[in-house]
Design a protein around this motif. Structure first.
Motif, short mmCIF file in Angstrom:
data_model
loop_
_atom_site.label_atom_id
_atom_site.label_comp_id
_atom_site.label_asym_id
_atom_site.label_seq_id
_atom_site.Cartn_x
_atom_site.Cartn_y
_atom_site.Cartn_z
N LEU A 4 0.94 -1.16 -0.21
CA LEU A 4 -0.03 -0.04 -0.20
C LEU A 4 0.99 1.22 0.09
CD1 LEU A 4 -2.58 1.41 0.24
CD2 LEU A 4 -2.51 1.19 2.52
N LEU A 5 1.81 1.38 0.77
CA LEU A 5 2.73 2.48 0.87
C LEU A 5 3.42 2.70 -0.58
CD1 LEU A 5 4.38 2.21 4.28
CD2 LEU A 5 2.69 3.68 3.69
N THR A 6 4.06 1.48 -1.14
CA THR A 6 4.43 1.98 -2.39
C THR A 6 3.67 2.23 -3.62
OG1 THR A 6 5.84 -0.18 -1.86
CG2 THR A 6 5.75 0.48 -4.14
N MET A 7 2.40 1.79 -3.21
CA MET A 7 1.15 2.16 -4.35
C MET A 7 0.82 3.59 -3.96
SD MET A 7 -2.54 0.85 -4.82
CE MET A 7 -3.56 1.29 -6.30
N VAL A 8 0.92 4.23 -2.77
CA VAL A 8 0.65 5.60 -2.46
C VAL A 8 1.86 6.33 -2.86
CG1 VAL A 8 0.18 7.03 -0.74
CG2 VAL A 8 -0.80 4.96 -0.45
N ALA A 9 3.00 6.04 -2.77
CA ALA A 9 4.06 6.70 -3.23
C ALA A 9 3.95 6.96 -4.69
CB ALA A 9 5.45 6.08 -2.83
N ASN A 187 -11.70 17.39 5.46
CA ASN A 187 -10.71 18.41 4.33
C ASN A 187 -9.60 17.63 4.00
OD1 ASN A 187 -10.25 20.56 2.92
ND2 ASN A 187 -9.13 21.74 4.81
N PRO A 188 -9.94 16.53 3.36
CA PRO A 188 -8.71 16.00 2.97
C PRO A 188 -7.67 16.53 1.93
CG PRO A 188 -10.58 15.36 1.81
CD PRO A 188 -10.91 16.22 2.59
N THR A 189 -6.64 16.13 1.96
CA THR A 189 -5.57 16.72 1.11
C THR A 189 -5.23 15.50 -0.15
OG1 THR A 189 -3.77 16.27 2.48
CG2 THR A 189 -4.75 18.37 2.56
N ILE A 190 -4.36 15.94 -1.03
CA ILE A 190 -3.99 14.93 -2.06
C ILE A 190 -2.99 13.99 -1.25
CG2 ILE A 190 -2.61 14.73 -4.06
CD1 ILE A 190 -3.40 17.39 -5.13
N GLY A 191 -3.28 12.68 -1.56
CA GLY A 191 -2.65 11.48 -0.92
C GLY A 191 -3.07 11.07 0.35
N ALA A 192 -3.89 11.75 0.90
CA ALA A 192 -4.62 11.05 2.13
C ALA A 192 -5.35 9.56 2.05
CB ALA A 192 -5.68 12.08 2.80
N VAL A 193 -5.29 8.95 3.04
CA VAL A 193 -5.46 7.48 3.07
C VAL A 193 -6.52 7.37 4.17
CG1 VAL A 193 -4.85 5.18 2.52
CG2 VAL A 193 -3.09 6.99 1.86
N VAL A 194 -7.64 6.45 3.79
CA VAL A 194 -8.22 6.13 5.09
C VAL A 194 -8.74 4.74 4.46
CG1 VAL A 194 -9.16 8.31 5.81
CG2 VAL A 194 -10.59 7.10 3.94
N SER A 195 -9.54 3.94 5.46
CA SER A 195 -9.95 2.42 5.17
C SER A 195 -11.23 2.81 4.86
CB SER A 195 -9.75 1.78 6.42
OG SER A 195 -10.41 2.48 7.41
N GLY A 196 -12.02 1.69 4.41
CA GLY A 196 -13.51 1.70 3.97
C GLY A 196 -13.70 2.15 2.63
N GLY A 197 -12.74 1.79 1.68
CA GLY A 197 -12.71 2.15 0.17
C GLY A 197 -13.85 1.23 -0.56
N ASP A 198 -14.08 1.40 -1.71
CA ASP A 198 -14.93 0.36 -2.46
C ASP A 198 -14.10 -0.90 -2.66
OD1 ASP A 198 -17.05 -0.42 -3.95
OD2 ASP A 198 -16.22 0.17 -5.99
N SER A 199 -15.01 -2.21 -2.40
CA SER A 199 -14.54 -3.27 -2.52
C SER A 199 -13.39 -3.88 -1.59
CB SER A 199 -13.97 -3.59 -3.88
OG SER A 199 -14.82 -3.41 -4.97
N THR A 201 -11.35 -2.02 -0.02
CA THR A 201 -9.81 -1.39 -0.51
C THR A 201 -9.64 -0.28 0.63
OG1 THR A 201 -10.69 0.27 -2.18
CG2 THR A 201 -9.83 -1.91 -2.99
N GLU A 202 -8.38 0.39 0.43
CA GLU A 202 -8.16 1.66 1.41
C GLU A 202 -8.51 2.74 0.01
OE1 GLU A 202 -6.57 2.13 4.15
OE2 GLU A 202 -6.64 0.04 4.40
N ALA A 203 -8.80 3.96 0.68
CA ALA A 203 -9.41 5.09 -0.10
C ALA A 203 -8.33 6.05 -0.41
CB ALA A 203 -10.77 5.55 0.12
N ILE A 204 -7.84 6.27 -1.50
CA ILE A 204 -6.59 7.48 -1.42
C ILE A 204 -7.36 8.90 -2.08
CG2 ILE A 204 -4.42 7.81 -2.27
CD1 ILE A 204 -3.99 4.72 -2.46
N SER A 205 -6.89 9.86 -1.57
CA SER A 205 -7.67 11.19 -2.13
C SER A 205 -6.69 11.60 -3.36
CB SER A 205 -7.84 12.23 -1.12
OG SER A 205 -8.13 13.41 -1.61
N GLY A 206 -7.37 11.89 -4.43
CA GLY A 206 -6.34 12.31 -5.52
C GLY A 206 -6.78 13.76 -5.70
N GLU A 207 -7.14 14.42 -4.76
CA GLU A 207 -7.41 15.87 -4.73
C GLU A 207 -7.81 16.40 -3.38
OE1 GLU A 207 -11.06 15.97 -6.88
OE2 GLU A 207 -12.38 14.82 -5.39
N ASN A 208 -7.44 17.75 -3.23
CA ASN A 208 -8.01 18.41 -2.11
C ASN A 208 -9.63 18.42 -2.27
OD1 ASN A 208 -5.37 19.06 -1.37
ND2 ASN A 208 -5.20 20.70 -2.81
#
Length: 338
Positions: A4-9, A187-199, A201-208
């Motif tokens: 996950l960390l590799t993917m986020v990076a 007020n998420p920022t780009i790259g923020a990560v939380v649990s509870g994503g679709d299917s 997964t983790e959810a990663i913010s691609g935007e402010n």
């Protein structure tokens, strides 16, 4: 977690370079990759191979959205006015099914008045606000939007009385991923990560936080239209005004502009019912339509701003800009009862 960390990076590199992907590989999709090395122990000898353990990456949910105003500019209102409306589109540009929390607010300074915001209505698909048919947006149960899909909605509000021409009220609108809202990240920022994503997964913010604004602007410009008719049945007896087949119906459309300011791009559209046809519409000139006493043709070329569409049985007159206080625009034409 290392995956996950590799993917986020990796995402961070793309996002910072201006990610413009829409949808993409669906959240929860496994990506498997296996590498094999071949070799021989002697020159020209038999080949051996070794296969690495399969590497699997699960695609995470990327949160991306776009808010778009569907109004051509500031929204003109009167003072007072009930249920003034602004129209927007929210598009899910991410790769997972996602709901969004819509929030409206008004600035504390920089404009002239506050509207009383009433509701958000979700369009039922016809693109026209109908408060008895369109559903009221529920922030506790917002609609889920599929990747690359969108919803159209209206923000409505009441405009107080006693305002001056040109007074403005700014309306601010934001769309927050429900996944992030549920994680108390408002007020998420780009790259923020939380649990509870679709299917799962983790959810990663691609935007402010996605935001947009528009304005209600008071205009005492008042545009009115009236339509009257008279009938000539051609029989020459009785009143001569019986609506029978073959009778001529003379229509007069009057457009008036009062108050102050300019009405831009004024266009009058008159869809005639199937029981009527424009007189002499089969003539190459397209029938005669009078605009302010000047004869014009309803030909398809529309070179004089007037058109009669035989297929739709519709008359269109483009008048252009009209200043408040200008003489009324008067359109007359004759139709025949079929």
């Amino acid at each position: 977690m290392n995956k996950l960390l590799t993917m986020v990076a990796g995402l961070g590199i793309v996002l910072n370079s201006g990610l413009a992907l829409a949808g993409g590989t669906s959240a929860g999709t496994p990506i498997q990759n296996t590498a094999t090395v071949t070799y021989s122990t002697t020159s020209g000898g038999s080949t051996r191979s070794v296969t690495a353990t399969s590497n699997e990456i699960i695609v995470q949910e990327l949160i991306l959205s776009t808010l778009t105003s569907l109004d051509s500019g500031d929204v003109a209102v009167t003072t007072p006015e009930t249920e003034a409306e602004m129209k927007f589109r929210l598009t899910n540009n991410g790769n997972g099914n996602e709901a969004f929390i819509l929030n409206t607010s008004q600035p504390t300074s920089g404009d002239d008045f506050d509207a009383t915001l009433t509701n958000i209505y979700i369009d039922d698909g016809d693109g026209v606000l109908n408060t008895s048919l369109d559903s009221v947006y529920d922030a506790n149960n917002p609609p889920v939007i599929a990747p690359d899909d969108d919803i159209v909605f209206w923000v409505t509000g009441n405009i107080p009385g006693g305002l001056a021409d040109g007074d403005e009220a700014a309306i601010l609108l934001s769309a927050l991923s429900k996944t992030f809202a549920d994680a108390n990240q408002n007020n998420p920022t780009i790259g923020a990560v939380v649990s509870g994503g679709d299917s799962g997964t983790e959810a990663i913010s691609g935007e402010n936080l996605e935001q947009i604004s528009n304005k209600f602007i008071v205009s005492d410009l008042n545009v009115q239209i009236t339509k009257t008719s008279s009938i000539n049945d051609g029989l020459g007896s009785g009143t001569g005004t019986q609506p029978i087949p073959g009778a001529e119906v003379d229509y007069t459309i009057t457009v008036s502009v009062t108050g102050s300011g300019t009405a831009y791009g004024v266009e009058i559209v008159d869809p005639l019912p199937s029981q009527l046809r424009l007189k002499d519409y089969t003539d190459p000139s397209g029938g005669i339509i009078m605009v302010n006493g000047n004869p014009t043709t309803g030909s398809a070329s529309n070179s004089d701003g007037v058109e009669y569409n035989v297929t739709t049985n519709e008359i269109t007159v483009n008048v252009g800009d009209i200043d408040a206080g200008d003489p009324d625009t008067v359109i007359t034409f004759t139709s025949i009862i079929q």
